[in-house]
Write an enzyme that holds these catalytic residues in place. Structure first.
Site, PDB file in Angstrom:
ATOM      1  N   ASP A   1       3.184   6.722  -3.113  1.00  0.00           N
ATOM      2  CA  ASP A   1       3.316   6.312  -4.751  1.00  0.00           C
ATOM      3  C   ASP A   1       4.700   5.682  -4.839  1.00  0.00           C
ATOM      4  OD1 ASP A   1       2.455   5.891  -7.169  1.00  0.00           O
ATOM      5  OD2 ASP A   1       2.798   7.789  -8.012  1.00  0.00           O
TER       6      ASP A   1
ATOM      7  N   GLY B   1       4.912  -0.146  -6.810  1.00  0.00           N
ATOM      8  CA  GLY B   1       5.226  -0.990  -7.912  1.00  0.00           C
ATOM      9  C   GLY B   1       6.754  -0.771  -8.478  1.00  0.00           C
TER      10      GLY B   1
ATOM     11  N   SER C   1      -7.382   4.745  -3.736  1.00  0.00           N
ATOM     12  CA  SER C   1      -8.318   5.725  -4.314  1.00  0.00           C
ATOM     13  C   SER C   1      -9.426   4.998  -4.879  1.00  0.00           C
ATOM     14  CB  SER C   1      -7.506   6.450  -5.381  1.00  0.00           C
ATOM     15  OG  SER C   1      -7.438   5.566  -6.536  1.00  0.00           O
TER      16      SER C   1
ATOM     17  N   ASN D   1      -8.360   3.084  -7.985  1.00  0.00           N
ATOM     18  CA  ASN D   1      -7.578   1.986  -7.821  1.00  0.00           C
ATOM     19  C   ASN D   1      -8.476   0.504  -8.137  1.00  0.00           C
ATOM     20  OD1 ASN D   1      -5.544   3.362  -5.216  1.00  0.00           O
ATOM     21  ND2 ASN D   1      -5.261   3.128  -7.153  1.00  0.00           N
TER      22      ASN D   1
ATOM     23  N   ARG E   1      -7.436  -1.682 -11.170  1.00  0.00           N
ATOM     24  CA  ARG E   1      -6.261  -2.344 -11.256  1.00  0.00           C
ATOM     25  C   ARG E   1      -6.653  -3.840 -11.252  1.00  0.00           C
ATOM     26  NH1 ARG E   1      -1.270   0.323  -8.079  1.00  0.00           N
ATOM     27  NH2 ARG E   1      -1.511   2.341  -8.595  1.00  0.00           N
TER      28      ARG E   1
ATOM     29  N   ARG F   1       3.862  13.738  -2.127  1.00  0.00           N
ATOM     30  CA  ARG F   1       3.679  12.819  -2.906  1.00  0.00           C
ATOM     31  C   ARG F   1       5.312  12.137  -3.185  1.00  0.00           C
ATOM     32  NH1 ARG F   1      -0.320  11.770  -7.668  1.00  0.00           N
ATOM     33  NH2 ARG F   1       0.154   9.359  -8.143  1.00  0.00           N
TER      34      ARG F   1
ATOM     35  N   LEU G   1      -1.960  15.536  -7.833  1.00  0.00           N
ATOM     36  CA  LEU G   1      -2.717  15.337  -6.497  1.00  0.00           C
ATOM     37  C   LEU G   1      -3.667  14.260  -6.749  1.00  0.00           C
ATOM     38  CD1 LEU G   1      -3.377  18.899  -5.498  1.00  0.00           C
ATOM     39  CD2 LEU G   1      -1.676  17.312  -4.491  1.00  0.00           C
ATOM     40  N   SER G   2      -3.951  13.648  -7.896  1.00  0.00           N
ATOM     41  CA  SER G   2      -4.630  12.537  -8.105  1.00  0.00           C
ATOM     42  C   SER G   2      -5.937  12.294  -7.199  1.00  0.00           C
ATOM     43  CB  SER G   2      -3.816  11.364  -7.994  1.00  0.00           C
ATOM     44  OG  SER G   2      -2.734  11.374  -8.847  1.00  0.00           O
TER      45      SER G   2
HETATM   46  C1  FPP Z   1       0.912   3.456  -5.110  1.00  0.00           C
HETATM   47  O1  FPP Z   1       2.045   2.732  -5.557  1.00  0.00           O
HETATM   48  C2  FPP Z   1       0.239   2.972  -4.129  1.00  0.00           C
HETATM   49  C3  FPP Z   1      -0.958   2.316  -3.640  1.00  0.00           C
HETATM   50  C4  FPP Z   1      -1.848   2.430  -4.699  1.00  0.00           C
HETATM   51  C5  FPP Z   1      -1.385   1.685  -2.530  1.00  0.00           C
HETATM   52  C6  FPP Z   1      -0.797   2.238  -1.255  1.00  0.00           C
HETATM   53  C7  FPP Z   1      -0.985   1.094  -0.336  1.00  0.00           C
HETATM   54  C8  FPP Z   1       0.035   0.927   0.531  1.00  0.00           C
HETATM   55  C9  FPP Z   1       1.325   1.580   0.805  1.00  0.00           C
HETATM   56  C10 FPP Z   1      -0.154  -0.356   1.344  1.00  0.00           C
HETATM   57  C11 FPP Z   1      -1.468  -0.441   2.229  1.00  0.00           C
HETATM   58  C12 FPP Z   1      -1.590   0.755   2.958  1.00  0.00           C
HETATM   59  C13 FPP Z   1      -1.893   0.925   4.377  1.00  0.00           C
HETATM   60  C14 FPP Z   1      -2.193   2.050   5.335  1.00  0.00           C
HETATM   61  C15 FPP Z   1      -1.670  -0.283   5.351  1.00  0.00           C
HETATM   62  P1  FPP Z   1       1.824   2.252  -7.204  1.00  0.00           P
HETATM   63  O2  FPP Z   1       1.332   0.667  -6.931  1.00  0.00           O
HETATM   64  O3  FPP Z   1       0.882   2.992  -7.839  1.00  0.00           O
HETATM   65  O4  FPP Z   1       3.236   2.230  -7.585  1.00  0.00           O
HETATM   66  P2  FPP Z   1       3.888   2.492  -9.163  1.00  0.00           P
HETATM   67  O5  FPP Z   1       3.272   3.768  -9.390  1.00  0.00           O
HETATM   68  O6  FPP Z   1       5.152   2.435  -9.079  1.00  0.00           O
HETATM   69  O7  FPP Z   1       3.102   1.445  -9.934  1.00  0.00           O
END
Ligand code: FPP
Length: 251
Positions: free
Chosen positions: A19, A22, A64, A67, A70, A187, A194-195
């Site tokens: 996490d 962003g 997830s 997701n 989004r 996390r 744990l989402s």
């Molecule tokens: C959470 O950060 C991250 C995700 C929803 C996606 C995770 C994906 C990757 C790390 C890239 C692809 C994965 C692989 C295995 C190649 P967020 O976007 O929710 O961050 P924020 O809470 O700061 O907005």
């Protein structure tokens, strides 16, 4: 690999809720997608670090089931990144003898991505010592629903009697049927939830929440998490005294 002073309660399976991509990007005035790109680099670092630190199972929560809500452009960018990751990394996984698996409702992913995943899964299926699992279109609740349907079907077909249903029956119907339960769930980014990630499998897992944003996560952070884990006592419902006696008996 092969840490000399490996503790008996060293983690065999680590689950990662990655996490903060962003926010990492936001802090730098970059697009969220740039944050995800850097997140992929962190994935590569951590896969490598797990092998170096003798952690045999790593499960990454990459996308997830929630997701999909989004913005479409972000979802598309994530799908493209996953595709790119598989195209670039499958060779490395084979070279390092790491078996790739994917858990989640894979049929809900774009067909092209599902095909690439299945190819990478097949290409690494002969390995077993080192294991990387990507949770994609994953939700623990969906997993329970799918397992319940499989069990209900087996009962309806007369292959299973209701009296024989226990946790083992469920475990065998989960997406994770070939994986040991996670010992540790990490996390990143300071969120303490744990989402919907491996909810049943992590019933006895240790949880670590770190402030580090996922794109900044390094081998040193992983080492620190393992150190914290090793200093904890897992009791599985026993008293501390019982745990100590058991440890002495096993020496
Ligand atoms: C959470 O950060 C991250 C995700 C929803 C996606 C995770 C994906 C990757 C790390 C890239 C692809 C994965 C692989 C295995 C190649 P967020 O976007 O929710 O961050 P924020 O809470 O700061 O907005």
């Amino acid at each position: 690999m092969g840490t000399e002073s490996k503790s008996p309660n060293y983690p065999n399976h680590i689950g990662m809720i990655m996490d903060g991509n962003g926010r990492w990007a936001n802090q730098r005035g970059l697009s969220r997608n740039k944050g995800h790109q850097q997140g992929v680099e962190a994935c590569q670092r951590v896969v490598k670090a797990c092998q170096e630190l003798d952690v045999h199972y790593l499960t990454l929560y990459a996308f997830s089931a929630e997701n999909w809500k989004r913005p479409e452009s972000e979802v598309n960018a994530l799908m493209e990144l996953l595709e790119l990751y598989l195209a670039k990394e499958t060779k490395t996984l084979i070279q390092k003898e790491i078996r790739l698996r994917a858990i989640g409702r894979l049929d809900g992913l774009p067909a092209k991505l599902t095909k690439s995943i299945m190819e990478a899964v097949d290409a690494t299926s002969r390995f077993g010592e080192w294991n990387l699992t990507l949770a994609l279109n994953y939700s623990s609740r969906n997993e329970m629903v799918d397992a319940s349907k499989a069990i209900a079907n087996a009962v309806a077909q007369g292959d299973l009697s209701i009296e024989d249903i226990d946790w083992d029956t469920f475990a065998k119907c989960m997406y994770t049927k070939d994986l040991p339960d996670p010992d540790l769930i990490v996390r990143t980014s300071g969120e303490t939830r744990l989402s919907n990630f491996l909810m049943m499998q992590s019933a006895y897992a240790e949880l670590i929440f770190t402030e580090t944003f996922w794109p900044d996560f390094t081998k040193a952070h992983l080492e620190e998490c393992i150190k914290i884990y090793c200093a904890r006592e897992r009791r599985y419902g026993l008293t501390g005294e019982q745990v100590h006696k058991k440890k002495l008996a096993n020496k």
